[in-house]
Write a protein that holds these residues in place. Structure first.
Motif, PDB file in Angstrom:
ATOM      1  N   ARG A 216       0.769  -1.177  -0.048  1.00 56.53           N
ATOM      2  CA  ARG A 216      -0.014  -0.149   0.046  1.00 56.53           C
ATOM      3  C   ARG A 216       0.780   1.242   0.024  1.00 56.53           C
ATOM      4  N   PHE A 218       0.751   3.366  -2.116  1.00 55.86           N
ATOM      5  CA  PHE A 218      -0.134   4.464  -2.813  1.00 55.86           C
ATOM      6  C   PHE A 218      -0.779   5.261  -1.632  1.00 55.86           C
ATOM      7  N   GLU A 219      -0.960   4.786  -0.468  1.00 54.24           N
ATOM      8  CA  GLU A 219      -1.406   5.613   0.654  1.00 54.24           C
ATOM      9  C   GLU A 219      -0.778   6.927   1.109  1.00 54.24           C
ATOM     10  N   SER A 262      -0.375  -1.426 -12.707  1.00 53.54           N
ATOM     11  CA  SER A 262      -1.300  -1.193 -11.742  1.00 53.54           C
ATOM     12  C   SER A 262      -2.501  -1.462 -12.040  1.00 53.54           C
ATOM     13  N   MET A 266      -4.939  -3.803  -9.593  1.00 56.75           N
ATOM     14  CA  MET A 266      -6.135  -3.346  -9.109  1.00 56.75           C
ATOM     15  C   MET A 266      -7.482  -4.234  -9.520  1.00 56.75           C
ATOM     16  N   ALA A 300     -14.920   6.673  -3.797  1.00 58.88           N
ATOM     17  CA  ALA A 300     -13.670   6.204  -2.950  1.00 58.88           C
ATOM     18  C   ALA A 300     -12.816   5.188  -4.021  1.00 58.88           C
ATOM     19  N   GLU A 301     -13.468   4.592  -4.729  1.00 52.03           N
ATOM     20  CA  GLU A 301     -12.902   3.554  -5.848  1.00 52.03           C
ATOM     21  C   GLU A 301     -12.267   4.569  -6.789  1.00 52.03           C
ATOM     22  N   GLN A 303     -10.969   7.342  -6.352  1.00 51.02           N
ATOM     23  CA  GLN A 303      -9.668   8.144  -5.738  1.00 51.02           C
ATOM     24  C   GLN A 303      -8.675   7.067  -5.633  1.00 51.02           C
ATOM     25  N   ARG A 304      -9.059   5.835  -5.343  1.00 53.95           N
ATOM     26  CA  ARG A 304      -8.305   4.792  -5.205  1.00 53.95           C
ATOM     27  C   ARG A 304      -7.678   4.764  -6.447  1.00 53.95           C
ATOM     28  N   GLU A 307      -4.510   7.422  -7.018  1.00 54.73           N
ATOM     29  CA  GLU A 307      -3.564   7.170  -6.140  1.00 54.73           C
ATOM     30  C   GLU A 307      -2.813   5.966  -6.559  1.00 54.73           C
ATOM     31  N   CYS A 308      -3.500   4.907  -7.105  1.00 57.18           N
ATOM     32  CA  CYS A 308      -2.417   3.740  -7.458  1.00 57.18           C
ATOM     33  C   CYS A 308      -1.807   4.115  -8.856  1.00 57.18           C
TER      34      CYS A 308
END
Length: 432
Positions: A216, A218-219, A262, A266, A300-301, A303-304, A307-308
């Motif tokens: 993680r 990417f956090e 990436s 995911m 939320a997905e 944004q993930r 970020e990833c």
């Protein structure tokens, strides 16, 4: 039954590769057509990346039962590929590797592989290589990435006495114990991971992406302002039930490979994609769905995904000082080199370690302990300790200029096949 049917279709319709050196003045065009299966676009791009080909344009279509990729490629100097022997090798490699798949583990009894993830800190690699030297392990190949205060490494070692993989249970147990002690130092907020195996090897860079994603990286850290030079946009395409992902960034080698890694990590499937590079910038656009067939369905997905993808691009977007080392290989060489780096205040942000014909050929990307550019005087002192002709400064990787502020270029789905395929790629011929 579905798997058996898919294998039957694949055998009946083997991968076809057509290489055209006439249609484009500045690049060689490679077209790959095959029965479609999950992961094939990434495998094809992986082959091209491993051959050190630079992808200047790409078009991907894997909707339905067929897969078609078209790539404009050059060599590392920006020239067309004209060597007939190399062109034949490219074709043969694509046809054989894309047919058998690349992302699984390949048997290997020659090396013992070490995979580790941990909190990044100054001197970490120096301590890891010191442990391996004390255990009389010779490092034959390795690759190390750092990103967002995390570090990941894949290291292949042999027993110094036998030159083969390490099989002694006591030696493996001791290696695991000592390396775990090194990794636990300052690893306060995440548990370090260590895996030692002699069963097989995976594609190293593919594996590093998987490891950092699982860790993680990417956090975004709390209290640390995040500023990315990359522009990632995730939009809905309701009429086609896709999610459209556009990425705009500085162009560099293996950028397409990193992006597709990436998306695969995911669990997204790329149905259509376009990549265009111009004036040191890269524009990527993908039409994706999750493996369950659904597009991105929440903020939320969304944004993930952003970020990833940013993390995948940043993992090796090196802007640090690049140092190249070439000398006779010996036990403890990496331990000595990384110790000298540490004692002179250098932090290794990325490294590629290899040995060929008894020669160590290593590349290090370094900063000072504050993440800033290294003082040239320090490099001079290090070269005196290591050897003026052994360590070379390849160059300071320039920081990318800020990208224009206009919205990332978008290629409408309705024009994807017509305009991009015919004008930009000059498709060689159509297939039924």
């Amino acid at each position: 039954m579905d798997d058996v049917y898919a294998k039957f279709i694949s055998r009946m319709n083997p991968t076809r590769v057509v290489i055209d050196n006439e249609s484009c003045e500045h690049a060689t065009i490679i077209e790959v057509v095959s029965a479609n299966r999950h992961g094939l676009p990434l495998e094809v791009v992986q082959v091209l990346s491993d051959l050190n080909l630079i992808i200047t344009k790409a078009y991907i279509s894997s909707d339905g039962g067929w897969f078609m990729d078209v790539f404009n490629v050059t060599d590392c100097d920006g020239n067309k590929i004209r060597d007939e022997g190399f062109l034949n090798y490219i074709q043969k490699t694509l046809e054989t590797d894309a047919l058998r798949g690349l992302n699984g583990e390949m048997p290997c009894k020659e090396h013992t592989s070490i995979e580790l993830t941990s909190t990044d800190r100054p001197g970490l690699l120096s301590e890891v290589f010191a442990v391996l030297t004390d255990l009389r392990c010779n490092v034959v190949n390795s690759e190390i990435w750092t990103h967002n205060s995390r570090a990941a490494a894949v290291i292949y070692v042999t027993d110094q006495e036998t030159g083969e993989a390490i099989e002694d249970p006591k030696q493996l147990s001791m290696m695991n114990e000592l390396l775990c002690n090194v990794l636990k130092v300052n690893s306060n907020f995440k548990t370090p991971r260590l895996t030692i195996s002699s069963s097989g090897i995976m594609h190293t860079q593919r594996r590093l992406h998987q490891m950092m994603f699982a860790d993680r990286d990417f956090e975004r850290l709390e209290g640390v302002k995040h500023c990315s030079r990359n522009h990632v946009c995730v939009l809905d395409c309701n009429d086609r039930d896709y999610t459209v992902v556009t990425v705009r960034s500085k162009d560099r080698p293996k950028l397409l490979f990193d992006t597709l890694c990436s998306l695969a990590d995911m669990q997204y499937v790329v149905f259509h994609g376009t990549v265009i590079t111009e004036r040191m910038e890269a524009y990527q656009e993908y039409y994706i769905r999750h493996m369950d067939g659904l597009p991105v369905s929440s903020e939320a997905e969304r944004q993930r995904v952003i970020e990833c993808l940013e993390a995948a691009i940043e993992r090796r977007a090196s802007e640090e000082l690049e140092l190249e080392l070439c000398t006779d290989d010996r036990l403890g060489l990496l331990s000595d080199i990384t110790r000298i780096f540490r004692e002179n205040g250098l932090c290794i942000k990325q490294a590629e370690i290899s040995t060929r014909g008894g020669k160590a050929q290593d590349t290090f990307f370094v900063t000072d302990v504050y993440g800033k550019h290294v003082d040239p005087k320090i490099i001079g002192l290090i070269k005196q300790q290591i050897g003026q002709n052994i360590l070379q400064v390849k160059g300071n990787l320039n920081v990318s200029p800020k990208l224009p502020q206009e919205t990332a270029r978008s290629f409408l789905f309705t024009n994807l096949f017509r305009s991009l395929s015919s004008q930009n790629f000059g498709l060689i011929r159509s297939y039924p």
